[in-house]
Design a protein around this motif. Structure first.
Motif, PDB file in Angstrom:
ATOM      1  N   ILE A  61       5.897  20.974  17.182  1.00  0.00           N
ATOM      2  CA  ILE A  61       5.728  19.463  17.671  1.00  0.00           C
ATOM      3  C   ILE A  61       6.372  18.624  16.688  1.00  0.00           C
ATOM      4  O   ILE A  61       7.145  17.579  16.943  1.00  0.00           O
ATOM      5  CB  ILE A  61       4.490  19.229  18.240  1.00  0.00           C
ATOM      6  CG1 ILE A  61       4.416  20.064  19.499  1.00  0.00           C
ATOM      7  CG2 ILE A  61       4.429  17.792  18.630  1.00  0.00           C
ATOM      8  CD1 ILE A  61       2.703  20.064  20.129  1.00  0.00           C
TER       9      ILE A  61
ATOM     10  N   THR B  38       9.924  18.757  15.849  1.00  0.00           N
ATOM     11  CA  THR B  38      10.973  18.652  17.056  1.00  0.00           C
ATOM     12  C   THR B  38      10.649  17.018  17.666  1.00  0.00           C
ATOM     13  O   THR B  38      11.584  16.639  18.214  1.00  0.00           O
ATOM     14  CB  THR B  38      10.802  19.589  18.324  1.00  0.00           C
ATOM     15  OG1 THR B  38       9.335  19.641  18.685  1.00  0.00           O
ATOM     16  CG2 THR B  38      11.242  20.966  17.685  1.00  0.00           C
ATOM     17  N   THR B  39       9.802  16.561  17.345  1.00  0.00           N
ATOM     18  CA  THR B  39       9.343  14.932  17.974  1.00  0.00           C
ATOM     19  C   THR B  39       9.335  14.014  16.820  1.00  0.00           C
ATOM     20  O   THR B  39       9.449  12.719  17.159  1.00  0.00           O
ATOM     21  CB  THR B  39       8.149  15.174  18.759  1.00  0.00           C
ATOM     22  OG1 THR B  39       6.925  15.288  17.948  1.00  0.00           O
ATOM     23  CG2 THR B  39       8.197  16.115  19.857  1.00  0.00           C
ATOM     24  N   PHE B  40       8.967  14.178  15.544  1.00  0.00           N
ATOM     25  CA  PHE B  40       8.885  13.150  14.564  1.00  0.00           C
ATOM     26  C   PHE B  40      10.223  12.682  14.197  1.00  0.00           C
ATOM     27  O   PHE B  40      11.370  13.622  14.422  1.00  0.00           O
ATOM     28  CB  PHE B  40       7.957  13.717  13.511  1.00  0.00           C
ATOM     29  CG  PHE B  40       6.544  13.564  13.827  1.00  0.00           C
ATOM     30  CD1 PHE B  40       5.825  12.700  12.893  1.00  0.00           C
ATOM     31  CD2 PHE B  40       5.714  14.222  14.887  1.00  0.00           C
ATOM     32  CE1 PHE B  40       4.473  12.277  13.163  1.00  0.00           C
ATOM     33  CE2 PHE B  40       4.459  13.980  15.132  1.00  0.00           C
ATOM     34  CZ  PHE B  40       3.738  12.893  14.054  1.00  0.00           C
TER      35      PHE B  40
ATOM     36  N   GLU C 129      -2.264  18.695  22.716  1.00  0.00           N
ATOM     37  CA  GLU C 129      -0.714  18.887  22.544  1.00  0.00           C
ATOM     38  C   GLU C 129       0.136  17.521  23.357  1.00  0.00           C
ATOM     39  O   GLU C 129       1.094  17.255  22.439  1.00  0.00           O
ATOM     40  CB  GLU C 129      -0.267  19.944  23.383  1.00  0.00           C
ATOM     41  CG  GLU C 129       0.986  20.517  23.238  1.00  0.00           C
ATOM     42  CD  GLU C 129       1.281  21.981  23.640  1.00  0.00           C
ATOM     43  OE1 GLU C 129       2.436  22.301  23.811  1.00  0.00           O
ATOM     44  OE2 GLU C 129       0.367  22.785  23.682  1.00  0.00           O
ATOM     45  N   ARG C 130      -0.508  16.947  24.249  1.00  0.00           N
ATOM     46  CA  ARG C 130       0.293  15.570  24.719  1.00  0.00           C
ATOM     47  C   ARG C 130       0.375  14.648  23.539  1.00  0.00           C
ATOM     48  O   ARG C 130       1.292  14.062  23.507  1.00  0.00           O
ATOM     49  CB  ARG C 130      -0.362  15.384  26.035  1.00  0.00           C
ATOM     50  CG  ARG C 130       0.202  16.305  27.211  1.00  0.00           C
ATOM     51  CD  ARG C 130      -0.065  15.739  28.704  1.00  0.00           C
ATOM     52  NE  ARG C 130      -1.451  15.759  28.975  1.00  0.00           N
ATOM     53  CZ  ARG C 130      -2.201  16.699  29.162  1.00  0.00           C
ATOM     54  NH1 ARG C 130      -1.425  17.823  29.732  1.00  0.00           N
ATOM     55  NH2 ARG C 130      -3.488  16.508  29.596  1.00  0.00           N
TER      56      ARG C 130
ATOM     57  N   VAL D  52       2.595  15.092  20.778  1.00  0.00           N
ATOM     58  CA  VAL D  52       4.158  14.970  21.362  1.00  0.00           C
ATOM     59  C   VAL D  52       4.233  13.256  21.101  1.00  0.00           C
ATOM     60  O   VAL D  52       5.196  12.786  20.855  1.00  0.00           O
ATOM     61  CB  VAL D  52       4.344  15.443  22.687  1.00  0.00           C
ATOM     62  CG1 VAL D  52       5.693  15.176  23.177  1.00  0.00           C
ATOM     63  CG2 VAL D  52       4.390  17.167  22.611  1.00  0.00           C
ATOM     64  N   ARG D  53       3.258  12.762  21.778  1.00  0.00           N
ATOM     65  CA  ARG D  53       3.350  11.222  21.877  1.00  0.00           C
ATOM     66  C   ARG D  53       3.289  10.463  20.662  1.00  0.00           C
ATOM     67  O   ARG D  53       3.853   9.706  20.065  1.00  0.00           O
ATOM     68  CB  ARG D  53       2.040  10.646  22.766  1.00  0.00           C
ATOM     69  CG  ARG D  53       2.216   9.369  22.946  1.00  0.00           C
ATOM     70  CD  ARG D  53       3.358   8.662  23.538  1.00  0.00           C
ATOM     71  NE  ARG D  53       3.471   7.281  23.703  1.00  0.00           N
ATOM     72  CZ  ARG D  53       4.501   6.464  23.498  1.00  0.00           C
ATOM     73  NH1 ARG D  53       5.570   6.868  23.671  1.00  0.00           N
ATOM     74  NH2 ARG D  53       4.500   5.106  23.697  1.00  0.00           N
TER      75      ARG D  53
ATOM     76  N   GLY E 238       4.456  11.911  17.941  1.00  0.00           N
ATOM     77  CA  GLY E 238       5.880  12.058  17.347  1.00  0.00           C
ATOM     78  C   GLY E 238       6.868  10.909  17.689  1.00  0.00           C
ATOM     79  O   GLY E 238       7.750  10.393  17.244  1.00  0.00           O
ATOM     80  N   GLU E 239       6.762  10.715  18.988  1.00  0.00           N
ATOM     81  CA  GLU E 239       7.487   9.477  19.572  1.00  0.00           C
ATOM     82  C   GLU E 239       7.231   8.196  19.230  1.00  0.00           C
ATOM     83  O   GLU E 239       7.990   7.525  18.781  1.00  0.00           O
ATOM     84  CB  GLU E 239       7.265   9.669  21.179  1.00  0.00           C
ATOM     85  CG  GLU E 239       7.682  10.763  22.027  1.00  0.00           C
ATOM     86  CD  GLU E 239       7.177  11.012  23.381  1.00  0.00           C
ATOM     87  OE1 GLU E 239       7.705  11.943  24.150  1.00  0.00           O
ATOM     88  OE2 GLU E 239       6.305   9.922  23.727  1.00  0.00           O
TER      89      GLU E 239
ATOM     90  N   SER F 128       8.545   7.054  15.425  1.00  0.00           N
ATOM     91  CA  SER F 128      10.022   6.343  15.433  1.00  0.00           C
ATOM     92  C   SER F 128       9.727   4.761  15.280  1.00  0.00           C
ATOM     93  O   SER F 128      10.753   4.095  14.879  1.00  0.00           O
ATOM     94  CB  SER F 128      10.881   6.605  16.382  1.00  0.00           C
ATOM     95  OG  SER F 128      10.488   6.233  17.501  1.00  0.00           O
TER      96      SER F 128
END
Length: 184
Positions: free
Chosen positions: A97, A100-102, A169-170, A173-174, A176-177, A180
């Motif tokens: 995670i 792939t998301t950070f 897990e959610r 992912v959040r 990582g979003e 940014s």
């Protein structure tokens, strides 16, 4: 909780003079909320006992008895083997995670055991800024600066994979979003 089968020897194993104090607990392996631990204090045993007497008049006897029964009756070796496999799988999921998301350029240090991942955001990002964004959404982690007396680790964060659920897990992912948006 090393992911490999062989656990490194504790410093106490090499102590021939009684100078090393060995502290341990079941907080990460059996019962996090119980706060049951122990200390092998070597030549400092009397001082440690005196400190314990001064700092706490009672102990949580029911929880100590429950842990003692578990240690006596359960197969701790099998429990730890299962726990290590579970944590290894959870660590791999969180690593994926983060990767792939950070933001691009984020470094993640692959753990050899335990329950935490140490993440370093790229230059220009700040973990405390990310924390401010994440708590608004109910996502919590530890910014690296809290582990430094000198204010170091501004771009670092510690993430836990010790408890893993679909919600965890959610949230990862959040996070990582949101990372940014944590530019300084």
């Amino acid at each position: 909780l090393p992911f490999l089968e062989d656990r490194p020897a504790a410093c106490k194993a090499f102590d021939t003079t009684g100078n090393v104090l060995y502290c341990s607990s079941v907080s990460k392996t059996v019962a996090p909320g119980y706060r049951v631990g122990w200390i092998a204090a070597g030549k400092w045993q009397e001082e440690v006992l005196e400190w314990k007497r001064l700092s706490a008049s009672t102990a949580a006897l029911p929880t100590q008895l429950a842990i003692a029964r578990f240690l006596r009756e359960a197969n701790m070796t099998r429990h730890l083997r299962t726990l290590r496999r579970t944590l290894f799988a959870q660590a791999k999921t969180l690593l994926n995670i983060v990767r792939t998301t950070f933001p691009e350029g984020t470094a993640v240090h692959t753990p050899l055991g335990g329950i935490f991942l140490w993440v370093e955001l790229p230059p220009g990002y700040n973990a405390e800024a990310l924390y401010a964004l994440s708590i608004r959404e109910g996502i919590f982690f530890r910014p690296g600066v809290v582990f430094s007396g000198s204010g170091a680790f501004q771009r670092h964060l510690r993430l836990s994979f010790g408890v893993w659920t679909p919600e965890t897990e959610r949230a990862a992912v959040r996070l990582g979003e949101l990372a940014s948006q944590a530019r300084v």
